[in-house]
Motif scaffolding. Structure first.
Motif, PDB file in Angstrom:
ATOM      1  N   PRO A 172      16.948 -59.620 -42.597  1.00 31.29           N
ATOM      2  CA  PRO A 172      18.383 -59.920 -42.539  1.00 31.29           C
ATOM      3  C   PRO A 172      19.140 -58.841 -41.784  1.00 31.29           C
ATOM      4  O   PRO A 172      18.817 -57.662 -41.862  1.00 31.29           O
ATOM      5  CB  PRO A 172      18.810 -59.959 -44.001  1.00 31.29           C
ATOM      6  N   LEU A 173      20.124 -59.246 -41.042  1.00 29.89           N
ATOM      7  CA  LEU A 173      20.993 -58.308 -40.340  1.00 29.89           C
ATOM      8  C   LEU A 173      22.012 -57.754 -41.334  1.00 29.89           C
ATOM      9  O   LEU A 173      22.275 -58.365 -42.379  1.00 29.89           O
ATOM     10  CB  LEU A 173      21.688 -59.017 -39.177  1.00 29.89           C
ATOM     11  N   PRO A 174      22.626 -56.614 -41.062  1.00 28.91           N
ATOM     12  CA  PRO A 174      23.552 -56.005 -42.024  1.00 28.91           C
ATOM     13  C   PRO A 174      24.698 -56.922 -42.442  1.00 28.91           C
ATOM     14  O   PRO A 174      25.125 -56.898 -43.572  1.00 28.91           O
ATOM     15  CB  PRO A 174      24.078 -54.773 -41.291  1.00 28.91           C
ATOM     16  N   GLY A 175      25.211 -57.772 -41.601  1.00 26.79           N
ATOM     17  CA  GLY A 175      26.314 -58.650 -41.957  1.00 26.79           C
ATOM     18  C   GLY A 175      25.889 -59.845 -42.783  1.00 26.79           C
ATOM     19  O   GLY A 175      26.710 -60.540 -43.386  1.00 26.79           O
ATOM     20  N   GLU A 176      24.590 -60.111 -42.826  1.00 25.47           N
ATOM     21  CA  GLU A 176      24.092 -61.290 -43.529  1.00 25.47           C
ATOM     22  C   GLU A 176      23.701 -61.018 -44.974  1.00 25.47           C
ATOM     23  O   GLU A 176      23.269 -61.928 -45.675  1.00 25.47           O
ATOM     24  CB  GLU A 176      22.873 -61.848 -42.783  1.00 25.47           C
ATOM     25  N   LEU A 177      23.821 -59.805 -45.443  1.00 22.94           N
ATOM     26  CA  LEU A 177      23.417 -59.471 -46.806  1.00 22.94           C
ATOM     27  C   LEU A 177      24.421 -60.034 -47.809  1.00 22.94           C
ATOM     28  O   LEU A 177      25.634 -59.917 -47.629  1.00 22.94           O
ATOM     29  CB  LEU A 177      23.296 -57.952 -46.973  1.00 22.94           C
ATOM     30  N   ASP A 178      23.915 -60.667 -48.869  1.00 24.98           N
ATOM     31  CA  ASP A 178      24.775 -61.241 -49.901  1.00 24.98           C
ATOM     32  C   ASP A 178      25.091 -60.234 -51.002  1.00 24.98           C
ATOM     33  O   ASP A 178      26.083 -60.368 -51.705  1.00 24.98           O
ATOM     34  CB  ASP A 178      24.116 -62.467 -50.522  1.00 24.98           C
ATOM     35  N   PRO A 216      26.245 -56.725 -52.838  1.00 23.01           N
ATOM     36  CA  PRO A 216      27.136 -55.605 -52.550  1.00 23.01           C
ATOM     37  C   PRO A 216      26.318 -54.368 -52.220  1.00 23.01           C
ATOM     38  O   PRO A 216      25.180 -54.223 -52.603  1.00 23.01           O
ATOM     39  CB  PRO A 216      27.937 -55.413 -53.837  1.00 23.01           C
ATOM     40  N   ARG A 217      26.929 -53.451 -51.505  1.00 21.13           N
ATOM     41  CA  ARG A 217      26.229 -52.232 -51.082  1.00 21.13           C
ATOM     42  C   ARG A 217      25.661 -51.458 -52.257  1.00 21.13           C
ATOM     43  O   ARG A 217      24.625 -50.843 -52.154  1.00 21.13           O
ATOM     44  CB  ARG A 217      27.167 -51.331 -50.280  1.00 21.13           C
ATOM     45  N   SER A 218      26.324 -51.481 -53.391  1.00 22.87           N
ATOM     46  CA  SER A 218      25.848 -50.706 -54.535  1.00 22.87           C
ATOM     47  C   SER A 218      24.567 -51.308 -55.111  1.00 22.87           C
ATOM     48  O   SER A 218      23.817 -50.617 -55.781  1.00 22.87           O
ATOM     49  CB  SER A 218      26.928 -50.637 -55.622  1.00 22.87           C
ATOM     50  N   GLN A 219      24.300 -52.552 -54.855  1.00 22.04           N
ATOM     51  CA  GLN A 219      23.115 -53.209 -55.386  1.00 22.04           C
ATOM     52  C   GLN A 219      21.919 -53.170 -54.432  1.00 22.04           C
ATOM     53  O   GLN A 219      20.808 -53.493 -54.834  1.00 22.04           O
ATOM     54  CB  GLN A 219      23.447 -54.672 -55.713  1.00 22.04           C
ATOM     55  N   ILE A 220      22.147 -52.818 -53.202  1.00 19.18           N
ATOM     56  CA  ILE A 220      21.066 -52.804 -52.223  1.00 19.18           C
ATOM     57  C   ILE A 220      20.082 -51.712 -52.577  1.00 19.18           C
ATOM     58  O   ILE A 220      20.436 -50.559 -52.805  1.00 19.18           O
ATOM     59  CB  ILE A 220      21.598 -52.610 -50.787  1.00 19.18           C
ATOM     60  N   GLY A 221      18.823 -52.069 -52.642  1.00 20.88           N
ATOM     61  CA  GLY A 221      17.775 -51.081 -52.906  1.00 20.88           C
ATOM     62  C   GLY A 221      17.508 -50.862 -54.382  1.00 20.88           C
ATOM     63  O   GLY A 221      16.562 -50.193 -54.751  1.00 20.88           O
ATOM     64  N   ARG A 222      18.323 -51.398 -55.281  1.00 20.29           N
ATOM     65  CA  ARG A 222      18.098 -51.241 -56.725  1.00 20.29           C
ATOM     66  C   ARG A 222      17.396 -52.458 -57.280  1.00 20.29           C
ATOM     67  O   ARG A 222      17.656 -53.577 -56.854  1.00 20.29           O
ATOM     68  CB  ARG A 222      19.422 -51.066 -57.456  1.00 20.29           C
ATOM     69  N   ALA A 223      16.539 -52.217 -58.229  1.00 17.33           N
ATOM     70  CA  ALA A 223      15.872 -53.342 -58.888  1.00 17.33           C
ATOM     71  C   ALA A 223      16.856 -53.986 -59.866  1.00 17.33           C
ATOM     72  O   ALA A 223      17.536 -53.299 -60.636  1.00 17.33           O
ATOM     73  CB  ALA A 223      14.646 -52.859 -59.639  1.00 17.33           C
ATOM     74  N   VAL A 224      16.964 -55.267 -59.835  1.00 15.77           N
ATOM     75  CA  VAL A 224      17.919 -55.980 -60.688  1.00 15.77           C
ATOM     76  C   VAL A 224      17.273 -56.488 -61.923  1.00 15.77           C
ATOM     77  O   VAL A 224      16.172 -56.825 -62.030  1.00 15.77           O
ATOM     78  CB  VAL A 224      18.573 -57.172 -59.907  1.00 15.77           C
TER      79      VAL A 224
END
Length: 106
Positions: free
Chosen positions: A90-96, A98-106
């Motif tokens: 995915p390109l940076p604009g296509e991420l659903d 939020p930035r705080s959730q990127i890279g964290r396990a949910v």
């Protein structure tokens, strides 16, 4: 008296030292040529011709060294493999997320 070196070689005197030495030799030669021009026309012509020939040889040697170095280290001769890129990145604009959730396990 004059020190010349091949392009691309790392050994030898410092580049600034070579430039300074060449400048001093050139200044000394110009003083000698001015003296000979006033006092010995034949000596002036001979020395001037020798200096001109030496400069031509130096420029040819420099041009040969540069062309040899450029052809040896050219990146045109490096073959790069064709690596397929994945299409599902995915390109940076296509991420659903939020930035705080990127890279964290949910």
């Amino acid at each position: 008296l004059l020190v010349e070196r091949k392009v691309g070689s790392d050994d030898g005197p410092n580049e600034n030292a070579l430039k300074e030495r060449r400048r001093r030799v050139t200044e000394s030669l110009s003083r000698v040529l001015r003296y000979l021009e006033k006092n010995d026309k034949n000596g002036y012509v001979d020395l001037k011709n020798q200096w001109d020939e030496a400069e031509k040889r130096r420029q040819l040697m420099f041009a040969d060294n540069v062309s040899a170095y450029a052809s040896k280290d050219s990146s045109d001769f490096i073959s790069l493999p064709d690596i397929p890129l994945p299409s599902d990145i995915p390109l940076p604009g296509e991420l659903d997320q939020p930035r705080s959730q990127i890279g964290r396990a949910v």
